[in-house]
Scaffold this motif. Sequence first.
Motif, PDB file in Angstrom:
ATOM      1  N   ASP A 120      18.980 -53.243  19.189  1.00 36.01           N
ATOM      2  CA  ASP A 120      18.273 -53.699  18.386  1.00 36.01           C
ATOM      3  C   ASP A 120      17.995 -52.676  17.084  1.00 36.01           C
ATOM      4  N   PHE A 121      18.562 -51.448  17.119  1.00 33.24           N
ATOM      5  CA  PHE A 121      18.669 -51.145  15.597  1.00 33.24           C
ATOM      6  C   PHE A 121      20.174 -50.072  15.277  1.00 33.24           C
ATOM      7  N   ILE A 122      21.612 -50.879  15.693  1.00 31.65           N
ATOM      8  CA  ILE A 122      23.103 -51.333  15.322  1.00 31.65           C
ATOM      9  C   ILE A 122      23.146 -51.134  14.420  1.00 31.65           C
ATOM     10  N   PHE A 123      22.331 -52.253  13.718  1.00 33.88           N
ATOM     11  CA  PHE A 123      21.807 -51.875  11.949  1.00 33.88           C
ATOM     12  C   PHE A 123      22.476 -51.203  11.119  1.00 33.88           C
ATOM     13  N   MET A 124      21.300 -49.512  11.525  1.00 31.60           N
ATOM     14  CA  MET A 124      21.313 -48.271  11.147  1.00 31.60           C
ATOM     15  C   MET A 124      22.702 -48.175  10.990  1.00 31.60           C
ATOM     16  N   ILE A 125      23.601 -47.760  11.664  1.00 34.60           N
ATOM     17  CA  ILE A 125      24.775 -47.633  11.898  1.00 34.60           C
ATOM     18  C   ILE A 125      25.540 -47.988  10.070  1.00 34.60           C
ATOM     19  N   LEU A 179      27.659 -53.438   4.107  1.00 35.44           N
ATOM     20  CA  LEU A 179      26.336 -53.890   4.170  1.00 35.44           C
ATOM     21  C   LEU A 179      26.500 -54.594   4.186  1.00 35.44           C
ATOM     22  N   ILE A 180      26.627 -56.206   4.177  1.00 28.05           N
ATOM     23  CA  ILE A 180      26.778 -57.204   4.417  1.00 28.05           C
ATOM     24  C   ILE A 180      26.704 -57.447   6.316  1.00 28.05           C
ATOM     25  N   ILE A 181      27.643 -56.877   6.523  1.00 24.73           N
ATOM     26  CA  ILE A 181      27.599 -56.945   8.435  1.00 24.73           C
ATOM     27  C   ILE A 181      25.626 -55.880   8.885  1.00 24.73           C
ATOM     28  N   LEU A 186      20.560 -57.119  10.855  1.00 22.49           N
ATOM     29  CA  LEU A 186      19.485 -57.643   9.959  1.00 22.49           C
ATOM     30  C   LEU A 186      18.783 -58.615  10.566  1.00 22.49           C
ATOM     31  N   VAL A 187      18.717 -59.272  10.019  1.00 26.47           N
ATOM     32  CA  VAL A 187      18.427 -60.687  10.171  1.00 26.47           C
ATOM     33  C   VAL A 187      18.681 -61.647  11.678  1.00 26.47           C
ATOM     34  N   ILE A 200      28.779 -57.751  17.951  1.00 28.93           N
ATOM     35  CA  ILE A 200      29.213 -58.755  16.527  1.00 28.93           C
ATOM     36  C   ILE A 200      29.609 -57.076  16.060  1.00 28.93           C
ATOM     37  N   TYR A 201      28.752 -56.172  15.834  1.00 28.13           N
ATOM     38  CA  TYR A 201      29.110 -54.653  14.839  1.00 28.13           C
ATOM     39  C   TYR A 201      30.748 -54.511  14.967  1.00 28.13           C
ATOM     40  N   LEU A 202      31.236 -54.392  16.457  1.00 25.48           N
ATOM     41  CA  LEU A 202      32.126 -53.596  16.523  1.00 25.48           C
ATOM     42  C   LEU A 202      33.686 -54.585  16.153  1.00 25.48           C
ATOM     43  N   LEU A 203      32.753 -55.592  16.802  1.00 24.34           N
ATOM     44  CA  LEU A 203      34.075 -57.114  16.445  1.00 24.34           C
ATOM     45  C   LEU A 203      34.190 -56.458  14.654  1.00 24.34           C
TER      46      LEU A 203
END
Length: 256
Positions: A120-125, A179-181, A186-187, A200-203
């Motif tokens: 849920d909060f991976i966007f924080m990284i 930042l774009i990632i 988040l969206v 998605i983040y790791l890739l």
Amino acid sequence: MCEYLNVFGLKLPMYGMMILLGIIVSNVIALSLCKRFEKDKLELLTIESYGIIGGFLGSKILFLIISFKDIDWSQAASLKGIMAILSNGFVFYGGLIGAILFMMLCGKIHKLDVWTYIRDFIFMIPIMHCFGRIGCFCAGCCYGMPYHGPGYVVFPYGSQAPSGEELFPVQLVEAGLVLIIGIVLLVLKVKKDFYYTIEIYLLSYSVVRFILEFLRYDAIRGLAFGLSTSQWISIVVFIGTVVSIIYRKKDGQKED
């Protein structure tokens, strides 16, 4: 660019200040979404605290491993020298690995479903990482290769980067990309309740980091067969993530 922020005569390192700002910004966003995601704020902060500790230790340990031969270990004979060794030099991938391990430890100790929070909060990284890279730019570390095209930067005397030389602004490029990632993640989570946020983040980051490493110019990054330590880790992360997705799809694991 400024390595220190002068506040009432007190010199505060911009690198540390930017990381702190990244933590604050990402937490403001995350805490505002806890109710929407049906997550407990205290549990989130507990998991994050473990992650920050693990991130610091992991990033420092990997840096020490990579740069072991280049460090003046005679400094360790004094407290000031030890603090200098501990305060300078971090490797993001080491921090990411350390953060995940410590958050898993948090789940074991406090009986928390850590992975649902991470999804849920991976966007924080990447948001924190963005501010951290701006901090790198201010300090002059993790600098880019010689470059004379549009957007080149010249660091002043006293910074960690070569002074007076036109360099590629790799720190700022990475800051913008992560930042774009973070915004995309988040969206996707808010609008689509997307499940594969971690993947998605790791890739995406592994691809970004692999490419940008070719534009780096700082020497202490570890090299093997023409690739840096972070590039090898990026390859492992990318392949491992793809295999994980394929296995999960094939195994028909429930996405919850």
